[in-house]
Design a protein around this motif. Structure first.
Motif, PDB file in Angstrom:
ATOM      1  N   GLU A  39       0.860  -1.184   0.000  1.00  0.00           N
ATOM      2  CA  GLU A  39       0.000   0.000   0.000  1.00  0.00           C
ATOM      3  C   GLU A  39       0.905   1.246   0.000  1.00  0.00           C
ATOM      4  O   GLU A  39       2.108   1.159   0.315  1.00  0.00           O
ATOM      5  N   TYR A  66      -1.946  13.156   6.985  1.00  0.00           N
ATOM      6  CA  TYR A  66      -0.740  12.535   6.436  1.00  0.00           C
ATOM      7  C   TYR A  66       0.495  13.388   6.686  1.00  0.00           C
ATOM      8  O   TYR A  66       1.574  12.862   6.961  1.00  0.00           O
ATOM      9  N   VAL A 113       1.565  17.096   0.913  1.00  0.00           N
ATOM     10  CA  VAL A 113       0.492  16.243   0.404  1.00  0.00           C
ATOM     11  C   VAL A 113      -0.249  17.061  -0.652  1.00  0.00           C
ATOM     12  O   VAL A 113      -0.626  18.203  -0.384  1.00  0.00           O
ATOM     13  N   ASP A 142       3.057  13.553  -1.823  1.00  0.00           N
ATOM     14  CA  ASP A 142       2.075  12.469  -1.713  1.00  0.00           C
ATOM     15  C   ASP A 142       0.915  12.818  -2.649  1.00  0.00           C
ATOM     16  O   ASP A 142       0.123  13.717  -2.365  1.00  0.00           O
ATOM     17  N   ALA A 145      -4.089  10.868  -3.294  1.00  0.00           N
ATOM     18  CA  ALA A 145      -5.484  11.277  -3.398  1.00  0.00           C
ATOM     19  C   ALA A 145      -5.725  12.227  -4.570  1.00  0.00           C
ATOM     20  O   ALA A 145      -6.862  12.632  -4.804  1.00  0.00           O
ATOM     21  N   LYS A 168      -7.696   5.292  -4.994  1.00  0.00           N
ATOM     22  CA  LYS A 168      -8.651   6.402  -4.877  1.00  0.00           C
ATOM     23  C   LYS A 168      -9.210   6.724  -6.261  1.00  0.00           C
ATOM     24  O   LYS A 168     -10.017   5.989  -6.778  1.00  0.00           O
TER      25      LYS A 168
HETATM   26  C1  LIG Z   1      -5.658   7.611   0.974  1.00  0.00           C
HETATM   27  C2  LIG Z   1      -4.393   8.299   1.125  1.00  0.00           C
HETATM   28  C3  LIG Z   1      -3.212   7.603   1.340  1.00  0.00           C
HETATM   29  C4  LIG Z   1      -3.192   6.104   1.463  1.00  0.00           C
HETATM   30  O1  LIG Z   1      -3.508   5.751   2.767  1.00  0.00           O
HETATM   31  P1  LIG Z   1      -4.650   4.773   3.278  1.00  0.00           P
HETATM   32  O2  LIG Z   1      -4.416   4.791   4.740  1.00  0.00           O
HETATM   33  O3  LIG Z   1      -4.434   3.449   2.654  1.00  0.00           O
HETATM   34  O4  LIG Z   1      -6.000   5.311   2.916  1.00  0.00           O
HETATM   35  C5  LIG Z   1      -2.035   8.329   1.452  1.00  0.00           C
HETATM   36  N1  LIG Z   1      -2.025   9.663   1.351  1.00  0.00           N
HETATM   37  C6  LIG Z   1      -3.148  10.364   1.136  1.00  0.00           C
HETATM   38  C7  LIG Z   1      -3.077  11.853   1.030  1.00  0.00           C
HETATM   39  C8  LIG Z   1      -4.364   9.713   1.024  1.00  0.00           C
HETATM   40  O5  LIG Z   1      -5.491  10.423   0.833  1.00  0.00           O
END
Ligand SMILES: *Cc1c(COP(=O)(O)O)cnc(C)c1O
Length: 347
Positions: A39, A66, A113, A142, A145, A168
């Motif tokens: 993941e 995050y 992010v 990151d 999303a 996503k």
């Molecule tokens: C969804 C997401 C992730 C991946 O994380 P999960 O815990 O698997 O959902 C990573 N970074 C961002 C900004 C996300 O929105």
């Protein structure tokens, strides 16, 4: 008897490499692209531990949960970290980033992010990338999303480490992810004595054993089912067209934002400016006498599969999230979510 996802032949190195090339096309990048066998948290953590160390001075932008996590990893790696916290109802600006550089000219790493599904905002990465380039810092992004919901262009934006996941807006699997890595980023990792090596987190292992070896032999058995799902997901995006997939997300976001306000139950967009709102998910603020998690519970009684959730942690009281991504980026799903929220609010 054959089973649809058992007894499959192993995925070949050639096919694995072709899937990586599909990710590179999606991102419009000429940088190295690695598909990572886990993941998205795997390359997110692996990249920070490889590229940051005790000599690193990092600007960590926090526009949701995050960013908090990245700051913890950076500190753990021994970096000096300056957190730039941005209220969740807005986005960070390139000017705020430049101010931080002016205050701490020694910053040589920026973590950001792009879009936050958890808080519903999106940051102007193109403009921020210019500021980061002027500073000469390494740029870590990151884009889990944002990819598939809005443009993600690591080369044009000067992103050195760009992480994506398919779960996503790409409408794909969660169990594999990918990262694009610039030459500068590889050099930073190679110079870091504490970069993970002979480790599941190690990007350098994959560089040496896979990329530099001509992608001829896979170092480990690939996560075969997820790789097939990623391949199918990339093919579907290519056949529909990335622009069309992004347009569907943008429309879903605009319809949710406008529709929630016109319900008449007092919902307001959590992110004030539409330009700062992420196309992947729309966050809404409930009126002060109402508890968001209770509204969500009522909205899900008839159909628990609707992509509606309360905000995480302390936000559960005030924030509702409509996750209109992947297959849910459709006018029908948005309409059903709005109807369920309207019923839950008694309007
Ligand atoms: C969804 C997401 C992730 C991946 O994380 P999960 O815990 O698997 O959902 C990573 N970074 C961002 C900004 C996300 O929105």
């Amino acid at each position: 008897m054959t089973h649809p996802f058992l007894d499959l032949p192993p995925l070949s190195a050639e096919r694995f490499a072709a899937i990586e090339d599909g990710v590179a096309r999606l991102l419009g990048t000429r940088q190295d692209v690695l598909v990572t066998q886990g993941e998205a948290l795997l390359p997110l953590e692996g990249a920070i531990r490889a590229a940051a160390g005790s000599g690193t001075v990092a600007l960590n932008v926090i526009t949701g949960p995050y960013g908090q996590t990245f700051g913890n990893w950076l500190r753990d790696a021994g970096a000096t970290v300056y957190d730039l916290c941005v209220p969740f109802h807005t986005a960070v600006t390139a000017d705020r980033i430049r101010e931080a550089f002016a205050e701490h000219p020694e910053i040589d790493f920026v973590s950001l992010v792009h879009a936050e599904a958890a808080t519903g905002n999106t940051n102007p990465v193109a403009e921020i990338g210019e500021a980061v380039r002027e500073q000469g810092a390494l740029f870590y992004l990151d884009a889990v999303a944002s990819v598939g919901a809005e443009p993600v262009l690591p080369d044009a934006w000067g992103v050195d480490l760009c992480v994506i996941g398919a779960q996503k807006a790409m409408g794909g699997p969660a169990g594999v992810s990918a990262i694009s890595v610039s030459e500068r980023a590889w050099a930073r990792m190679a110079a870091n004595p504490n970069a993970p090596r002979r480790s599941y987190l190690s990007l350098l292992d994959w560089k040496e054993r896979w990329l530099d070896a001509g992608r001829a032999v896979l170092p480990h058995a690939p996560a075969q089912l997820e790789m097939l799902a990623l391949e199918a997901c990339l093919e579907r995006i290519e056949s529909v067209g990335l622009d069309e997939v992004m347009a569907r997300h943008r429309s879903a976001a605009l319809a949710t934002r406008a529709g929630a306000v016109s319900l008449g139950g007092g919902l307001e967009p959590y992110v004030y400016e539409a330009a700062d709102a992420a196309p992947v998910a729309t966050t809404l603020r409930v009126p002060s006498q109402v508890v968001a998690s209770e509204v969500v519970a009522r909205a899900l009684t008839d159909d628990p599969t609707l992509p509606i959730a309360a905000g995480g942690g302390a936000l559960a009281k005030e924030m509702i999230r409509v996750n209109h991504y992947g297959a849910d980026a459709s006018p029908e799903t948005v309409e059903r979510c709005l109807a369920a929220l309207g019923a839950a609010l008694g309007v």
